[in-house]
Scaffold this active site. Sequence first.
Site, mmCIF file in Angstrom:
data_model
loop_
_atom_site.group_PDB
_atom_site.id
_atom_site.type_symbol
_atom_site.label_atom_id
_atom_site.label_comp_id
_atom_site.label_asym_id
_atom_site.label_seq_id
_atom_site.Cartn_x
_atom_site.Cartn_y
_atom_site.Cartn_z
ATOM 1 N N GLU A 89 0.826 -1.213 0.000
ATOM 2 C CA GLU A 89 0.000 0.000 0.000
ATOM 3 C C GLU A 89 0.856 1.257 0.000
ATOM 4 O O GLU A 89 0.511 2.242 -0.668
ATOM 5 C CB GLU A 89 -0.939 0.009 1.205
ATOM 6 C CG GLU A 89 -2.152 -0.904 1.064
ATOM 7 C CD GLU A 89 -1.822 -2.358 1.312
ATOM 8 O OE1 GLU A 89 -2.633 -3.227 0.933
ATOM 9 O OE2 GLU A 89 -0.739 -2.639 1.872
ATOM 10 N N HIS A 158 -9.332 -5.629 10.651
ATOM 11 C CA HIS A 158 -9.966 -5.418 9.353
ATOM 12 C C HIS A 158 -11.339 -4.758 9.483
ATOM 13 O O HIS A 158 -12.119 -4.765 8.536
ATOM 14 C CB HIS A 158 -10.146 -6.754 8.627
ATOM 15 C CG HIS A 158 -8.874 -7.452 8.292
ATOM 16 N ND1 HIS A 158 -8.122 -8.088 9.237
ATOM 17 C CD2 HIS A 158 -8.226 -7.608 7.112
ATOM 18 C CE1 HIS A 158 -7.057 -8.622 8.657
ATOM 19 N NE2 HIS A 158 -7.091 -8.334 7.376
#
Length: 360
Positions: A89, A158
């Site tokens: 990322e 998450h």
Amino acid sequence: MSFRIPIRALAKGAVTRSAFRVQSMRFASSKTMTVREALNGAMAEEMDRDDDVFIIGEEVAQYNGAYKVTKGLLDRFGERRVVDTPITEYGLAGLAVGAALKGLKPIVEFMSFNFSMQAIDHVVNSAAKTHYMSGGTQRCPIVFRGPNGAAAGVAAQHSQDYSAWYGSIPGMKVLVPYSAEDARGLLKAAIRDPNPVVFLENELLYGQSFEMSEESLSPDFTLPYKAKVEREGSDISIITYTRNVEFSLAAAEILDKQYGVSVEVINLRSIRPLDVDAIVKSLKKTNHLITVESTFPQFGVGSEIIAQIMESEGFDYLDAPVQRVTGADVPTPYAKELEDFAFPDPDTIVRACKETLSID
């Protein structure tokens, strides 16, 4: 829903730009659309409209996206504009921000916004702050999008909602769609925006279908960053966003049928800018207000809404203190029973409204 055209056909000039309108025509044949289809169609139309728009992320191309939101776009636009990346990322976000600073218009897909923490230096320090730090000379037209918040059994790392995190950053716009029409109109507006936009979707809404207006099916359809009155009411206002709009509408039905309470439900659609005028306008009608969100209780969106009310004329119209309905002040549990306890649902919202209205 996707419209697949072989790359070799494009190379031979066999397919014209107008042929790409077929996907919109297929959408127009139905009055309903899933959020996934709305996002997919919005990106396809904006890529068709502007050659500077491209998509970059993990598994967005050959795999059609982890949640199939980019399905068919690789076949349609090719590898130059639908770019698969390694699992980094920090790297992909930095590359995209650099491309935006040079005039391109990237759409960065984070497989989960929890993973954007790996890239937060680029999102905040580079994308959000550069326009100001350059004295207004350097724009950064980029969209960071993907699923945000809890889904179902994906545990604490998450499941976090980043609306308040990114909503606190000057230079950043933060959008939170609920319906397919929200997703389509807001994403198209975000892609055309010359400023960086964080676009927070909800995984559990991707497959839900919503009614679409004729206007929303137009390739030119965009939405302003303004709140929407999802349900008119006169007794209490619920200010909420994304999937909690669904729960708030369900709570409004219960309150109407069981207690004769008229509830107004406001879908924020945008966290930054925050449509304070719409919130105060609703409060003036109902004189009672609660906020509903799935973030942690401390320093959340509801806290900001209450502060804005206290610092505006809205305070003069309150007949009772504002209540916040939030997620629990714990990392999101993995066990389903505990996860269900950790976030708002219609019953939780009903209880908060009854307490605010002093209903037994």
